[in-house]
Design a protein around this motif. Structure first.
Motif, short mmCIF file in Angstrom:
data_model
loop_
_atom_site.label_atom_id
_atom_site.label_comp_id
_atom_site.label_asym_id
_atom_site.label_seq_id
_atom_site.Cartn_x
_atom_site.Cartn_y
_atom_site.Cartn_z
N ALA A 1 29.29 58.69 88.70
CA ALA A 1 29.17 57.92 87.47
C ALA A 1 30.31 58.18 86.49
CB ALA A 1 27.84 58.25 86.80
N TRP A 2 31.24 59.02 86.85
CA TRP A 2 32.30 59.41 85.91
C TRP A 2 33.21 58.25 85.55
CZ3 TRP A 2 33.59 62.84 82.49
CH2 TRP A 2 34.91 62.88 82.03
N LYS A 3 33.56 58.19 84.27
CA LYS A 3 34.58 57.26 83.79
C LYS A 3 35.48 58.03 82.84
CE LYS A 3 31.77 55.47 79.96
NZ LYS A 3 31.23 54.26 79.32
N ASP A 4 36.75 57.66 82.79
CA ASP A 4 37.71 58.40 81.98
C ASP A 4 37.31 58.41 80.51
OD1 ASP A 4 39.16 58.93 84.22
OD2 ASP A 4 40.65 57.36 83.89
N THR A 5 37.60 59.54 79.88
CA THR A 5 37.33 59.67 78.45
C THR A 5 38.60 59.43 77.64
OG1 THR A 5 36.35 61.11 76.77
CG2 THR A 5 37.75 62.16 78.44
N ALA A 6 38.50 59.52 76.32
CA ALA A 6 39.65 59.31 75.44
C ALA A 6 39.52 60.24 74.24
CB ALA A 6 39.71 57.85 74.99
N ASN A 7 40.56 60.29 73.41
CA ASN A 7 40.57 61.21 72.27
C ASN A 7 39.37 60.99 71.35
OD1 ASN A 7 42.92 62.38 73.15
ND2 ASN A 7 44.25 61.25 71.77
N GLU A 8 39.06 59.74 71.06
CA GLU A 8 37.97 59.45 70.13
C GLU A 8 36.65 59.99 70.67
OE1 GLU A 8 35.63 55.62 68.15
OE2 GLU A 8 37.48 55.31 69.29
N GLU A 9 36.40 59.80 71.96
CA GLU A 9 35.16 60.28 72.54
C GLU A 9 35.12 61.80 72.55
OE1 GLU A 9 32.34 58.97 76.20
OE2 GLU A 9 34.37 59.61 76.76
N MET A 10 36.25 62.45 72.81
CA MET A 10 36.27 63.91 72.82
C MET A 10 36.04 64.49 71.43
SD MET A 10 36.39 64.91 75.85
CE MET A 10 36.46 66.63 75.41
N TYR A 11 36.52 63.78 70.38
CA TYR A 11 36.23 64.21 69.02
C TYR A 11 34.73 64.15 68.75
CZ TYR A 11 41.05 64.56 67.34
OH TYR A 11 42.36 64.95 67.14
N ARG A 12 34.07 63.09 69.25
CA ARG A 12 32.62 62.99 69.10
C ARG A 12 31.92 64.10 69.86
NH1 ARG A 12 33.34 57.35 70.07
NH2 ARG A 12 32.28 57.54 72.09
N PHE A 13 32.41 64.40 71.06
CA PHE A 13 31.84 65.47 71.87
C PHE A 13 31.93 66.80 71.14
CE2 PHE A 13 32.43 68.95 74.87
CZ PHE A 13 31.35 68.80 75.74
N TYR B 1 27.07 63.04 77.37
CA TYR B 1 27.40 64.37 76.86
C TYR B 1 27.31 65.41 77.97
CZ TYR B 1 27.34 68.63 74.10
OH TYR B 1 27.63 69.87 73.60
N LEU B 2 26.23 65.38 78.74
CA LEU B 2 26.05 66.35 79.81
C LEU B 2 27.09 66.19 80.90
CD1 LEU B 2 22.15 66.34 80.11
CD2 LEU B 2 23.60 68.04 79.00
N THR B 3 27.51 64.96 81.16
CA THR B 3 28.54 64.73 82.17
C THR B 3 29.88 65.32 81.74
OG1 THR B 3 27.49 62.70 82.97
CG2 THR B 3 29.83 62.96 83.44
N ILE B 4 30.26 65.08 80.49
CA ILE B 4 31.51 65.66 79.98
C ILE B 4 31.43 67.17 79.97
CG2 ILE B 4 33.03 65.83 77.97
CD1 ILE B 4 32.33 62.97 77.28
N LEU B 5 30.28 67.71 79.54
CA LEU B 5 30.11 69.16 79.50
C LEU B 5 30.25 69.76 80.89
CD1 LEU B 5 29.32 71.62 77.74
CD2 LEU B 5 26.94 71.13 78.30
N ARG B 6 29.71 69.09 81.90
CA ARG B 6 29.76 69.60 83.26
C ARG B 6 31.19 69.54 83.82
NH1 ARG B 6 25.74 66.81 85.20
NH2 ARG B 6 24.24 68.49 84.93
N MET B 7 31.96 68.54 83.42
CA MET B 7 33.30 68.34 83.97
C MET B 7 34.39 69.02 83.16
SD MET B 7 32.62 66.63 86.60
CE MET B 7 31.30 65.61 87.26
N LEU B 8 34.05 69.52 81.99
CA LEU B 8 35.08 70.06 81.09
C LEU B 8 35.69 71.33 81.66
CD1 LEU B 8 36.42 69.60 78.31
CD2 LEU B 8 34.65 71.08 77.35
N HIS B 9 37.01 71.33 81.87
CA HIS B 9 37.75 72.50 82.33
C HIS B 9 39.02 72.64 81.49
CE1 HIS B 9 35.07 72.48 85.76
NE2 HIS B 9 35.63 73.57 86.23
N PHE B 10 39.42 73.87 81.23
CA PHE B 10 40.63 74.13 80.46
C PHE B 10 41.76 74.70 81.33
CE2 PHE B 10 37.07 74.47 77.47
CZ PHE B 10 37.45 73.52 76.55
#
Length: 230
Positions: free
Chosen positions: A14-26, A65-74
């Motif tokens: 179900a993943w779709k690319d994110t953007a700066n605006e969405e990451m600020y909301r996250f 939110y949970l999808t981004i949290l699960r995929m977030l890597h630094f």
């Protein structure tokens, strides 16, 4: 396939690319969560009258939110790198550099430890019964006394912590102080610490570098003068 693997596979599909605006909301949601504490993560999106907080659903859906949290890597998942903070190393280094260069502190500085609440599985998690949170990750911080601003910090991970060995017989607590205050030596600052850091060796080391110090003491500390019981 177990449920955890199924959830990860579903998130990938179900993943779709994110953007700066969405990451600020996250990030905004993550910072807002401690202001409206819930017992479980999914409760922030609950529609139950007793626990609902509508603002979270207005910012972002729960599943997104949970999808981004699960995929977030630094950083890349490099096994056996030797750095216990390698998964968040870019973030830690960036924050430390930003903190150091954002504010020129007033004269009085303070060094102390802080226990950041964490109850998950972690090799360097500490238990300190005297602290309010008791379980968590220890941070050694240097702050400006006038504003309370954090100027720098060290995440304690055990023997491989980012602590410089000054080879001056200062001990572990003294090495922590010398690491954090290194950028503020020879500038006339005054440092305040508690009795875990205070020692004649450390204070002489600071005095030789044009830095005054003040702190409570332990009578049993090496080279301390003899004192009465009170």
């Amino acid at each position: 396939m177990d449920r955890s693997a199924e959830r990860i596979l579903t998130s990938l599909q179900a993943w779709k690319d994110t953007a700066n605006e969405e990451m600020y909301r996250f990030l905004g949601i993550a910072m807002l969560m401690p202001r409206a504490r819930k017992l479980a993560l999914h409760e922030y999106w609950s529609r139950e009258a007793l626990v609902k907080t509508p603002i979270f659903g207005e910012f972002m859906s729960r599943d997104r939110y949970l999808t981004i949290l699960r995929m977030l890597h630094f950083s890349d998942n490099i096994p056996n790198s030797g750095d216990r903070l390698h998964k968040i190393r870019p973030v830690v280094d960036y924050l430390r550099a930003t903190f150091r260069h954002t504010l020129v502190p007033f004269q009085n500085l303070c060094i102390d430890e802080s226990l950041m609440l964490f109850k998950g599985r972690l090799f360097f998690k500490q238990y300190i019964p005297s602290k309010r949170n008791r379980f968590g990750v220890i941070l050694f911080v240097i702050c400006d006394c006038e504003t309370g601003y954090i100027l720098d910090f060290i995440v304690y991970t055990g023997s491989d912590s980012d602590i410089a060995d000054q080879n001056c017989d200062l001990g572990e607590s003294g090495d922590i102080v010398s690491t954090l205050i290194n950028s503020y030596l020879e500038k006339g600052y005054i440092l305040y610490v508690d009795n875990w850091y205070t020692s004649p060796a450390l204070f002489c080391w600071l005095h030789d570098r044009a830095t005054n110090a003040c702190g409570t003491v332990r009578r049993s500390r090496k080279n301390m003068p003899k004192m009465e019981e009170k």
